[in-house]
Design a protein around this motif. Structure first.
Motif, short mmCIF file in Angstrom:
data_model
loop_
_atom_site.label_atom_id
_atom_site.label_comp_id
_atom_site.label_asym_id
_atom_site.label_seq_id
_atom_site.Cartn_x
_atom_site.Cartn_y
_atom_site.Cartn_z
N ALA A 152 0.82 -1.21 0.00
CA ALA A 152 0.00 0.00 0.00
C ALA A 152 0.86 1.26 0.00
O ALA A 152 0.42 2.31 -0.48
CB ALA A 152 -0.94 0.01 1.21
N ASP A 153 2.08 1.18 0.54
CA ASP A 153 2.97 2.33 0.49
C ASP A 153 3.29 2.69 -0.95
O ASP A 153 3.34 3.88 -1.32
CB ASP A 153 4.28 2.03 1.24
CG ASP A 153 4.06 1.72 2.71
OD1 ASP A 153 2.93 1.90 3.20
OD2 ASP A 153 5.02 1.28 3.37
N ALA A 168 0.32 4.45 -2.49
CA ALA A 168 0.21 5.84 -2.05
C ALA A 168 1.25 6.72 -2.74
O ALA A 168 0.95 7.85 -3.15
CB ALA A 168 0.38 5.92 -0.53
N ILE A 174 -7.35 11.44 -3.30
CA ILE A 174 -6.86 10.74 -2.10
C ILE A 174 -6.99 11.70 -0.91
O ILE A 174 -6.41 12.77 -0.91
CB ILE A 174 -5.40 10.29 -2.28
CG1 ILE A 174 -5.27 9.43 -3.54
CG2 ILE A 174 -4.93 9.53 -1.04
CD1 ILE A 174 -6.11 8.18 -3.55
N TYR A 181 -3.52 8.87 3.70
CA TYR A 181 -2.91 7.54 3.76
C TYR A 181 -2.41 7.29 5.17
O TYR A 181 -1.73 8.13 5.76
CB TYR A 181 -1.76 7.40 2.76
CG TYR A 181 -1.09 6.04 2.86
CD1 TYR A 181 -1.81 4.87 2.66
CD2 TYR A 181 0.25 5.92 3.21
CE1 TYR A 181 -1.22 3.62 2.78
CE2 TYR A 181 0.85 4.68 3.32
CZ TYR A 181 0.11 3.53 3.11
OH TYR A 181 0.68 2.28 3.23
N HIS A 194 -1.77 0.66 6.73
CA HIS A 194 -1.65 0.42 5.29
C HIS A 194 -3.01 0.60 4.62
O HIS A 194 -3.49 -0.25 3.87
CB HIS A 194 -1.09 -0.98 5.02
CG HIS A 194 0.22 -1.22 5.71
ND1 HIS A 194 1.37 -0.57 5.36
CD2 HIS A 194 0.55 -2.04 6.75
CE1 HIS A 194 2.36 -0.97 6.15
NE2 HIS A 194 1.89 -1.85 6.99
N LEU A 252 -5.74 3.43 2.67
CA LEU A 252 -6.00 4.67 1.93
C LEU A 252 -7.46 5.07 2.11
O LEU A 252 -8.36 4.22 2.05
CB LEU A 252 -5.74 4.47 0.44
CG LEU A 252 -4.30 4.49 -0.05
CD1 LEU A 252 -4.19 3.74 -1.37
CD2 LEU A 252 -3.80 5.92 -0.23
#
Length: 413
Positions: A75-76, A79, A96, A99, A104, A106
């Motif tokens: 997920a990093d 983002a 977005i 985050y 993890h 969004l």
């Protein structure tokens, strides 16, 4: 508080803790997870005037469970990719709102008023006039800005370091770029494709060409990619009478060959065309690869005068774009093959009343794109190969029904 897997009942409090929602008396949450990897929740108020989506990466592949562990740190990468795209193409991704690296997760725009492009096409609708062209523009905008043409050298090196994604790249290297050509437990296919699956595994020339594409994928750090750009990663619709597209799910993002993103989308376009042809619902399918390439090329050329290193001249741009085109054609072929005799198949084909003829024809197309990628110079060349393959497969089907040996002969093409 450490990482925990969110459940539907946890989401209201989570959104309030993160500063995204105040009135817990007016929030409804439902899980809408339908992808392979993550969990997704939609939160809305009673009047339906406000909505948010929460996407959380699990410590495993969602469809497999704990038996297939996977770092949620993917997920990093997602983002970071959204952050980069927001600088150059904010109109083509969901907004977005935040985050949370601890979970993890969004928090993003609710896109429930839009539809997944694959679903739209499977239902027999058209792409519309701008979708594929805008996808091409998206790839150009993201990749130019994060290439050596659009980014100073020091920033590029920092991006390379931050965007390394060995776990997810290994999935692509295996599932897309090697497993379909060897005996592997992940592979499966329709029984009627046994002959072609065996043929592909025995084809040493095909394997060598796939190895070449695999090495390009592993070593060609041209620009930041979406990494999983297919018709299931695009949402479309209208808002206030204006066409809208949103590219989402860039968790496989990494710095790699630009042709990979284009090739994935083209493969899905070609498979969608095979479905439409089988059902007699062809609309604007034939134009989509051309529109996508034209959108990419024209946008990349438009951005070229802004390049940070003018040692790269216009003649080099022409050479570079030819290389991107050739890579894209080859990667399109590998994506087609893996979606038919590899691990994850496409509903475009699997939901056909009789998926066999379209699957056979499209599988042959994939092989030709891989083997002949340096000979195919224009979208029309790809279309010619596709049309030739369909003619051959139709002949095979007719010959098979009359007991002819035509099926065997065609399988050697």
């Amino acid at each position: 508080m450490g990482y925990r897997i969110l459940e539907t009942e946890d989401v209201p409090a989570y959104l309030r803790e993160r500063g995204h929602w105040d009135d817990l008396a007016d929030i409804q949450v439902r899980e809408v997870s339908d992808g392979n990897m993550n969990r997704v929740f939609l939160a809305s108020n009673g009047a339906g005037t406000r909505g948010l989506a929460v996407k959380q990466a699990l410590p495993w592949v969602r469809v497999a469970g704990p038996s297939w562990p996977m770092s949620p740190e993917r997920a990093d990468a997602e983002a970071r990719a959204y952050e980069q795209v927001a600088r150059v193409a904010p109109d083509k991704i969901p907004a977005i709102h935040g985050y949370d690296p601890g979970h993890h997760a969004l928090v993003m725009e609710d896109m429930s008023d839009l539809k997944v492009l694959r679903t739209v096409l499977n239902e027999g609708a058209s792409y519309g006039p701008d979708t594929s062209r805008r996808i091409g523009e998206f790839v150009a905008q993201l990749t130019f800005a994060t290439s050596d043409f659009g980014m100073p050298s020091a920033e590029r090196k920092a991006l390379l370091a931050a965007s390394v994604s060995p776990e997810l790249c290994k999935i692509t290297e295996d599932v897309v770029l090697s497993e379909p050509y060897i005996e592997h437990e992940h592979n499966h296919w329709l029984p009627e494709l046994d002959d072609l699956a065996a043929e592909f595994r025995a084809d040493t020339r095909l394997r060598t060409e796939v190895a070449d594409l695999r090495h390009t994928f592993m070593t060609s750090a041209q620009a930041l990619l979406h990494g999983d750009l297919h018709t299931g990663s695009v949402m479309v619709g209208e808002r206030d009478g204006t066409p809208v597209i949103r590219v989402f799910d860039p968790e496989f993002s990494f710095v790699g060959p630009i042709g990979y993103d284009l090739g994935l989308y083209w493969a899905n376009v070609l498979v969608a065309a095979a479905r439409a042809r089988a059902l007699g619902t062809v609309t604007d399918h034939a134009a989509q690869l051309r529109l996508c390439w034209e959108g990419f090329e024209s946008e990349f050329r438009r951005l070229w005068p802004t390049r940070v290193d003018t040692f790269f001249d216009d003649a080099y741009l022409d050479r570079f774009l030819r290389r991107v085109w050739t890579d894209a054609v080859g990667f399109a072929g590998t994506e087609i093959v893996r979606r038919i005799i590899g691990f994850a198949h496409l509903t475009d084909l699997t939901t056909l009343p009789d998926p066999v003829p379209a699957s056979r024809a499209t599988l042959r197309l994939g092989r030709q794109l891989i083997l002949r990628r340096t000979e195919l110079h224009r979208p029309e060349d790809v279309e010619d190969v596709q049309n030739t393959g369909n003619t051959t497969e139709n002949t095979v089907s007719r010959d098979s029904s009359t007991g002819s040996s035509g099926s065997f002969r065609a399988s050697q093409v």
